[in-house]
Design a protein around this motif. Sequence first.
Motif, PDB file in Angstrom:
ATOM      1  N   TYR A  41       0.835  -1.213   0.000  1.00 18.47           N
ATOM      2  CA  TYR A  41       0.000   0.000   0.000  1.00 18.47           C
ATOM      3  C   TYR A  41       0.865   1.258   0.000  1.00 18.47           C
ATOM      4  O   TYR A  41       0.639   2.174  -0.781  1.00 18.47           O
ATOM      5  CB  TYR A  41      -0.925  -0.018   1.224  1.00 18.47           C
ATOM      6  CG  TYR A  41      -1.595   1.296   1.496  1.00 18.47           C
ATOM      7  CD1 TYR A  41      -2.682   1.717   0.732  1.00 18.47           C
ATOM      8  CD2 TYR A  41      -1.154   2.124   2.509  1.00 18.47           C
ATOM      9  CE1 TYR A  41      -3.298   2.931   0.976  1.00 18.47           C
ATOM     10  CE2 TYR A  41      -1.755   3.336   2.772  1.00 18.47           C
ATOM     11  CZ  TYR A  41      -2.828   3.744   1.992  1.00 18.47           C
ATOM     12  OH  TYR A  41      -3.435   4.944   2.247  1.00 18.47           O
ATOM     13  N   LEU A  42       1.868   1.287   0.855  1.00 15.70           N
ATOM     14  CA  LEU A  42       2.724   2.471   0.948  1.00 15.70           C
ATOM     15  C   LEU A  42       3.504   2.705  -0.341  1.00 15.70           C
ATOM     16  O   LEU A  42       3.666   3.848  -0.773  1.00 15.70           O
ATOM     17  CB  LEU A  42       3.693   2.340   2.125  1.00 15.70           C
ATOM     18  CG  LEU A  42       3.062   2.435   3.517  1.00 15.70           C
ATOM     19  CD1 LEU A  42       4.093   2.120   4.593  1.00 15.70           C
ATOM     20  CD2 LEU A  42       2.442   3.800   3.744  1.00 15.70           C
ATOM     21  N   VAL A  43       3.947   1.646  -0.993  1.00 15.20           N
ATOM     22  CA  VAL A  43       4.688   1.780  -2.241  1.00 15.20           C
ATOM     23  C   VAL A  43       3.776   2.226  -3.372  1.00 15.20           C
ATOM     24  O   VAL A  43       4.088   3.168  -4.117  1.00 15.20           O
ATOM     25  CB  VAL A  43       5.406   0.452  -2.596  1.00 15.20           C
ATOM     26  CG1 VAL A  43       5.948   0.487  -4.023  1.00 15.20           C
ATOM     27  CG2 VAL A  43       6.530   0.164  -1.606  1.00 15.20           C
ATOM     28  N   GLY A  47       3.945   6.110  -2.965  1.00 14.66           N
ATOM     29  CA  GLY A  47       5.195   6.250  -3.683  1.00 14.66           C
ATOM     30  C   GLY A  47       6.464   6.012  -2.868  1.00 14.66           C
ATOM     31  O   GLY A  47       7.547   6.433  -3.278  1.00 14.66           O
ATOM     32  N   TYR A  48       6.347   5.338  -1.730  1.00 12.47           N
ATOM     33  CA  TYR A  48       7.537   5.003  -0.948  1.00 12.47           C
ATOM     34  C   TYR A  48       8.396   4.042  -1.751  1.00 12.47           C
ATOM     35  O   TYR A  48       7.888   3.211  -2.500  1.00 12.47           O
ATOM     36  CB  TYR A  48       7.173   4.378   0.386  1.00 12.47           C
ATOM     37  CG  TYR A  48       6.698   5.349   1.424  1.00 12.47           C
ATOM     38  CD1 TYR A  48       7.497   5.677   2.515  1.00 12.47           C
ATOM     39  CD2 TYR A  48       5.449   5.944   1.328  1.00 12.47           C
ATOM     40  CE1 TYR A  48       7.049   6.567   3.473  1.00 12.47           C
ATOM     41  CE2 TYR A  48       5.000   6.847   2.273  1.00 12.47           C
ATOM     42  CZ  TYR A  48       5.812   7.152   3.355  1.00 12.47           C
ATOM     43  OH  TYR A  48       5.386   8.033   4.294  1.00 12.47           O
ATOM     44  N   SER A  49       9.700   4.135  -1.573  1.00 11.99           N
ATOM     45  CA  SER A  49      10.584   3.201  -2.279  1.00 11.99           C
ATOM     46  C   SER A  49      11.054   2.101  -1.360  1.00 11.99           C
ATOM     47  O   SER A  49      10.886   2.136  -0.178  1.00 11.99           O
ATOM     48  CB  SER A  49      11.792   3.943  -2.814  1.00 11.99           C
ATOM     49  OG  SER A  49      12.494   4.573  -1.779  1.00 11.99           O
TER      50      SER A  49
END
Length: 49
Positions: A41-43, A47-49
């Motif tokens: 979900y965060l990625v 847009g978290y890497s």
Amino acid sequence: MSDLARDGYLDCEPHGPIRLSALGETVAVRMVRRHRIIETYLVEVHGYS
């Protein structure tokens, strides 16, 4: 005796190996799955890497 052993998450013997019990393994697998869902979900959304 540790809290984890007392609560049934570990199988251990004095001076012997320490292993996850069936309950401990179930909880650990559930925790990893939740972590991966949150990570995905965060990625994908933030847009978290």
